[in-house]
Design a protein around this motif. Sequence first.
Motif, PDB file in Angstrom:
ATOM      1  N   SER A 146      38.834  31.787  46.103  1.00 41.04           N
ATOM      2  CA  SER A 146      40.132  31.101  46.055  1.00 41.04           C
ATOM      3  C   SER A 146      40.031  29.702  46.655  1.00 41.04           C
ATOM      4  O   SER A 146      40.599  28.740  46.135  1.00 41.04           O
ATOM      5  CB  SER A 146      41.180  31.913  46.817  1.00 41.04           C
ATOM      6  N   ALA A 182      38.183  27.468  44.241  1.00 39.58           N
ATOM      7  CA  ALA A 182      39.033  27.170  43.085  1.00 39.58           C
ATOM      8  C   ALA A 182      40.049  26.092  43.437  1.00 39.58           C
ATOM      9  O   ALA A 182      40.315  25.181  42.639  1.00 39.58           O
ATOM     10  CB  ALA A 182      39.734  28.442  42.610  1.00 39.58           C
ATOM     11  N   LEU A 240      40.885  30.666  36.368  1.00 40.34           N
ATOM     12  CA  LEU A 240      42.244  30.853  36.871  1.00 40.34           C
ATOM     13  C   LEU A 240      43.203  31.123  35.722  1.00 40.34           C
ATOM     14  O   LEU A 240      43.054  30.567  34.629  1.00 40.34           O
ATOM     15  CB  LEU A 240      42.700  29.615  37.645  1.00 40.34           C
TER      16      LEU A 240
END
Length: 224
Positions: free
Chosen positions: A3, A6, A40
């Motif tokens: 995460s 990203a 995503l």
Amino acid sequence: MRSLLAEVGLALAGRAGARLADVCGASVSRNTVLRLVDALPEPRPQAPRVVGVDEYAMRRGRVYGTVLADVETRRPVDLLPDREAGPLAAWLTQHPGIEVGCRDRAPFFAEGASIRAPTAVQVADRFHLWRNLSEAAERCVSRHRSCLRATFAESVPEKAPTPAERGSPWPTGHRFADRTRAKHAAVHALLAAGHSRRAIQRQLGMTYRTVQRLADATRPEDLF
């Protein structure tokens, strides 16, 4: 960690994201950062209440499309393949919650909005309001230029022109005129010292055509 990487990729993309991740202790390649971003899920935008409509160029002067943006969140919503009333009307049919349409003066935007969103309020966007206001002010000043000249002539006493200003459209203190006079004086000083035009070109860092024009002019005012 996925995460975090990203989010770094969303903010900085591949190369810059990989460099920042390395500083944070996560050594990854730019392709890994981009793959994490690509994995995503697509964000689901909220149905806009105030939509902005404008054109964008895919090939400037040849091929144009229509961009729609949520004015309240300032995020793009959709892209249409052309700038005609039909596709815009179809898009508005699929989004019945539009309350305000913010657009420029293009007639096809107004037509498309009137067909499928007759209850939506149509307003002009801020950029075109300022642009129209500036154009109107410019036209007004242009129409009254003679009046402004007469008023200025009455309020400011005339002064006698200096020798450098006689016969010159630009007086001393004008940036272009002063720069041209300085270049003209430098070229003619080097010519008087016996330098060739090619040598002057190299010494002053000018093009040969510029040196030639300055050398052929007997006075700088001939170049204005």
